[in-house]
Design an enzyme around this catalytic site. Structure first.
Site, PDB file in Angstrom:
ATOM      1  N   SER A 152       0.781  -1.243   0.059  1.00  0.00           N
ATOM      2  CA  SER A 152      -0.040  -0.110   0.026  1.00  0.00           C
ATOM      3  C   SER A 152       0.744   1.194   0.048  1.00  0.00           C
ATOM      4  CB  SER A 152      -0.838  -0.088   1.289  1.00  0.00           C
ATOM      5  OG  SER A 152      -1.601   1.345   1.250  1.00  0.00           O
ATOM      6  N   TYR A 165      -0.616  -0.704  10.033  1.00  0.00           N
ATOM      7  CA  TYR A 165      -0.871  -1.053   8.405  1.00  0.00           C
ATOM      8  C   TYR A 165       0.359  -0.463   7.587  1.00  0.00           C
ATOM      9  CZ  TYR A 165      -3.417  -1.196   4.124  1.00  0.00           C
ATOM     10  OH  TYR A 165      -4.038  -1.500   2.606  1.00  0.00           O
ATOM     11  N   LYS A 169       2.686  -3.203   5.680  1.00  0.00           N
ATOM     12  CA  LYS A 169       2.761  -3.148   4.050  1.00  0.00           C
ATOM     13  C   LYS A 169       4.039  -2.994   3.572  1.00  0.00           C
ATOM     14  CE  LYS A 169      -1.434  -4.167   2.984  1.00  0.00           C
ATOM     15  NZ  LYS A 169      -1.576  -5.419   2.666  1.00  0.00           N
TER      16      LYS A 169
END
Length: 304
Positions: A152, A165, A169
């Site tokens: 991401s 996150y 990622k």
């Protein structure tokens, strides 16, 4: 024309909804036998339901394809290995893995709980490792195989409130590159895809300000079906020479993303002290510093 994934066996994790669903549907349409993995939890990972995976399998079968539903979690090693075992038990082999499963537990860093950090790392980073690791020996023995991992721009560039996150990622990028390096001699490929698309997870983004509302409205126009073709290509034999790369996909745009390389350097024959670093090194390097950009600052034009 021949289908690009004819007779291949592919696992797609998190395939019950959103991007994963579209990847599973397209892979099946391209001739693959698909293991549709999804425990059917909420966006934060809580709960389970067999319905999402089963519905995708039924849709694939209705369209004339072949698929089986799997409800294991990727967040633990043994359940993740059972996803791979199902592929070989049901279809006799495995040719590709799409590590798409994910959850979100967004929170500003100083308020983020240890549990929120660890749970996101477990699903995204550890989950990608567990499934890939279980498949790796099969790929080694047959001297073929393709991994597609989801990263991401939260990790590649940055975003507010997503330390867990973003860490997961960006960790996946390192994992993918290492797999590509270690397994290239066995004709095994590993690449990353960074998607821009509306999904349940994106739907958890706060929309309190007008700027946030406008940003989410733009993302809602980006269908998850736009991500699937790149994934299907990377799983196919047509991508035999593509490995160790990061592709961002936004509507009809495909970006080859950069990877960390030196930008500038300074040297001092007698070595450095804290003072000479302050006086010389930092002023010389400062013009090349990265700003505290977010993904939206870099991708600041409308999707095409």
């Amino acid at each position: 024309m021949a289908k690009s994934l004819q007779d291949k066996v592919v696992i797609v994790t998190g395939a019950g909804r959103g991007i994963g669903r579209e990847i599973a549907l397209l892979c099946a349409a391209e001739g693959a036998k698909v293991v549709v993995n999804d425990p059917g939890g909420a966006p934060d990972g809580s709960g389970t339901s067999a319905a999402p995976a089963e519905e995708v399998v039924e849709e694939i079968k209705r369209r004339g394809g072949t698929a089986v539903a799997n409800f294991e979690t990727v967040a633990e090693a043994i359940p993740a290995s059972r996803i791979v075992k199902m592929a070989t038990d049901r279809f006799g082999r495995l040719d590709g893995v799409v590590n798409n499963a994910g959850i979100l537990r967004d929170m500003i860093f100083h308020r983020m709980s240890v549990e929120a950090f660890e749970s996101v790392i477990k699903v995204h980073l550890m989950g990608s490792f567990y499934v890939a690791h279980a498949a790796a020996r099969l790929f080694r023995e047959q001297e073929s195989g393709s991994f597609v991992h989801f990263t991401s721009t939260s990790g590649l560039v940055g975003n507010f409130g997503q330390a867990n996150y973003a860490a997961a990622k960006l960790g996946i990028v390192g994992l993918s590159k290492s797999i590509a390096l270690d397994m290239n001699r066995f004709n095994v490929r590993s690449n990353c895809v960074s998607p821009f698309a509306w999904s349940r997870l994106i739907g958890t983004i706060p929309t309190e300000t007008e700027e946030e509302k406008a940003r989410v409205a733009k993302i809602q126009q980006m269908g998850p079906e736009k991500i699937a073709p790149v994934c299907a290509f990377l799983l196919s034999d047509a991508a035999r020479d593509v490995t160790g790369q990061i592709f961002a996909v936004r509507m009809n745009e495909i970006f080859l993303m950069s990877q960390s390389r030196p930008l500038r350097s300074v040297h001092r024959g007698e070595g450095w002290t804290p003072q000479t670093i302050a006086d010389h090194a930092m002023p010389a390097l400062k013009s090349s510093f990265y700003k505290l950009d977010r993904s939206a600052d870099i991708f600041n034009w409308d999707a095409i």
